[in-house]
Design a protein around this motif. Structure first.
Motif, PDB file in Angstrom:
ATOM      1  N   GLU A 232      -8.030  28.709  -2.594  1.00 51.55           N
ATOM      2  CA  GLU A 232      -7.897  29.848  -3.510  1.00 51.55           C
ATOM      3  C   GLU A 232      -6.992  30.942  -2.939  1.00 51.55           C
ATOM      4  OE1 GLU A 232     -11.572  31.832  -4.363  1.00 51.55           O
ATOM      5  OE2 GLU A 232     -10.615  33.343  -5.626  1.00 51.55           O
ATOM      6  N   HIS A 294      -7.726  35.853  -8.613  1.00 52.85           N
ATOM      7  CA  HIS A 294      -8.668  34.898  -8.011  1.00 52.85           C
ATOM      8  C   HIS A 294      -8.679  33.592  -8.783  1.00 52.85           C
ATOM      9  CE1 HIS A 294     -11.073  37.543  -5.237  1.00 52.85           C
ATOM     10  NE2 HIS A 294     -10.384  38.454  -5.912  1.00 52.85           N
ATOM     11  N   LEU A 295      -9.274  32.579  -8.154  1.00 56.54           N
ATOM     12  CA  LEU A 295      -9.598  31.332  -8.851  1.00 56.54           C
ATOM     13  C   LEU A 295     -11.095  31.128  -8.751  1.00 56.54           C
ATOM     14  CD1 LEU A 295      -6.484  30.850  -8.049  1.00 56.54           C
ATOM     15  CD2 LEU A 295      -7.032  28.455  -8.474  1.00 56.54           C
ATOM     16  N   TYR A 377     -15.760  40.319  -3.363  1.00 52.72           N
ATOM     17  CA  TYR A 377     -14.511  40.444  -4.126  1.00 52.72           C
ATOM     18  C   TYR A 377     -14.636  41.219  -5.430  1.00 52.72           C
ATOM     19  CZ  TYR A 377     -15.972  36.386  -6.974  1.00 52.72           C
ATOM     20  OH  TYR A 377     -16.621  35.538  -7.799  1.00 52.72           O
TER      21      TYR A 377
HETATM   22 ZN   LIG Z   1     -12.144  34.612  -5.322  1.00 53.28          ZN
END
Ligand SMILES: [Zn+2]
Length: 453
Positions: A232, A294-295, A377
């Motif tokens: 990621e 983000h993923l 995050y």
């Molecule tokens: Zn993330």
């Protein structure tokens, strides 16, 4: 021959004397110019609001409204306050307005109550609506409380600053290589307290001022979610670099919280609240918008991929919705089927209401230490918004350090974009192959929503 040579020397001497005279004159002119420029700067706040004389007759004297809270979040300005009304007169409405000497009046949506001859007012229903600083003309604006009484009388009251916060210097987003500087100043003119906006056009943003911050999620030893050899942190960085390029192409000044040039050790070393940490970098950027990339990764089988935009609570979600719609359309993906924290298709709000928890009897510092112990995050949205979003990491938890900007009344409007699911092949392939389309979608959202050419 000799004579001719001598004459030439004389001529040269004459030229150099003239040169010296010329340089001296230029130096004197420059000195006079800079001295007067400095003088103008010193008198700026007085000269800036001289137009108040043209509307001062419309403003009540002796009675002023108090500002208890004022915030600039993203591109919007908001205040809360109260005012005593001595006369026993019922009121029809109370509204905060921005007024210019040329007769323009911008009403700001205001909620108010009137009890025991006191008006309490607030424009802060949502943190990202209110007075749009980007829409103001190059003029002086005065912030006033406009009260309509039941006897059809309308009165304007000026505002005093009852907060711990002082003046703010705000720079509008870059449009056509140009920005406006808005000096939000509390001052006094002829004993009258004034909250004024003095607006000038600048050719270039100061070095430390940015339009947009892009935050590629994770980094260093924190690789985020993983699918085989795909991480990621690396994919988010690739997308961030592409997005930066596209935003710069439309003239925006962009800061990355990391750009891949940091060594892994170096990056891992940074606490997000350190001087070089992402929260501090963002807070110091004076940017208006932050996009964190983000993923996602699903632990259960009930989500089969798609886009999720995370926005702050207490905010208008128009831009978040636009981001989701534009990404789905341009990058040919889907809205996520994840139902947790979902507000509408593609839009999610998952900000912990710290204030609520503080108000609970059982709440203690010890309790709320733990809130932060999960994945940090999502907290980027809250920790870059200052008091608007309830940033609160104060160093109580020694594992994370303290957010020096947690009490700031100037915050960045943040959005966390989960581009797709790394462990859903369709999403991963699309993001790897079409990072430029995801970037284009986000760029289009910003261009259209903020009116940037
Ligand atoms: Zn993330």
């Amino acid at each position: 021959m000799k004579r001719k040579k001598k004459r030439r020397y004389k001529k040269n001497e004459l030229i150099s004397k003239r040169m010296i005279m010329f340089i001296v004159i230029i130096a004197i002119i420059a000195l006079i110019y800079f001295t007067s420029a400095n003088k103008n700067k010193e008198n700026a706040s007085v000269n800036a609001f001289s137009s108040i004389n043209e509307i001062v007759d419309e403003i009540e004297t002796g009675t002023y409204a108090n500002i208890n809270r004022y915030i600039v979040y993203g591109t919007h300005f908001n205040i809360e306050g109260d005012m005593d009304i001595s006369e026993n007169n019922s009121i029809e409405s109370a509204k905060v307005v921005a007024k210019t000497a040329s007769g323009e009046e911008i009403g700001i949506d205001t909620e108010y109550t009137y009890e025991n001859n006191q008006i309490s007012f607030s424009t802060l229903k949502e943190i990202n609506t209110g007075l749009d600083l980007e829409s103001l003309k190059v003029e002086d604006y005065y912030i006033l409380l406009k009260v309509e009484f039941s006897n059809n009388e309308t009165k304007y009251y000026s505002l005093t600053n009852d907060t711990e916060y002082g003046n703010i210097e705000y720079y509008t987003l870059t449009r056509n290589h140009s920005n406006n500087r808005i000096n939000i100043d509390f001052t006094t003119i002829d004993n009258m307290p004034i909250l004024g906006f003095h607006i000038t056009t600048v050719k270039e943003l100061p070095d430390n001022v940015y339009d947009v911050v892009i935050d590629p999620g994770h980094g260093g030893s924190d690789v985020g979610a993983v699918n085989g050899r795909y991480m990621e942190s690396e994919i988010a960085l690739d997308c961030a670099l592409e997005l930066k390029k596209q935003l710069e192409d439309i003239g925006l000044k962009v800061l990355l919280t990391r750009d891949g040039t940091e060594s892994e050790e170096e990056y891992t070393m940074y606490n997000i609240y350190d001087k070089d940490g992402r929260v501090t970098m963002a807070n110091e950027s004076h940017a208006k918008i932050l996009i964190s990339l983000h993923l996602n990764s699903n632990l259960s089988d009930n989500v089969d991929g798609g886009v999720e935009i995370y926005a702050s609570s207490n905010s208008d979600l128009t831009f978040a919705k636009k981001l989701a719609d534009d990404i789905v359309e341009t990058a040919k993906t889907e809205y996520s089927t994840n139902q947790t924290d979902k507000v509408e298709d593609g839009v999610y709000v998952r900000t912990i209401e710290v204030e609520d928890q503080k108000n609970e009897a059982s709440f203690s510092r010890e309790n709320y230490k733990g809130i932060f112990d999960s994945i940090p995050y999502l907290y980027i949205i809250r920790e870059i918004g200052g008091i608007a979003t309830g940033a609160y990491v104060d160093g109580t938890n020694k594992a994370y350090g303290a957010n020096e900007y947690r009490n700031s009344n100037v915050g960045i409007e943040g959005y966390l974009v989960e581009l797709g699911y790394i462990n859903v092949d369709e999403d991963l392939d699309n993001i790897l192959e079409n990072a430029d389309l995801y970037a284009q979608a986000i760029t289009n959202s910003i261009t259209n929503f903020y009116g940037i050419k």
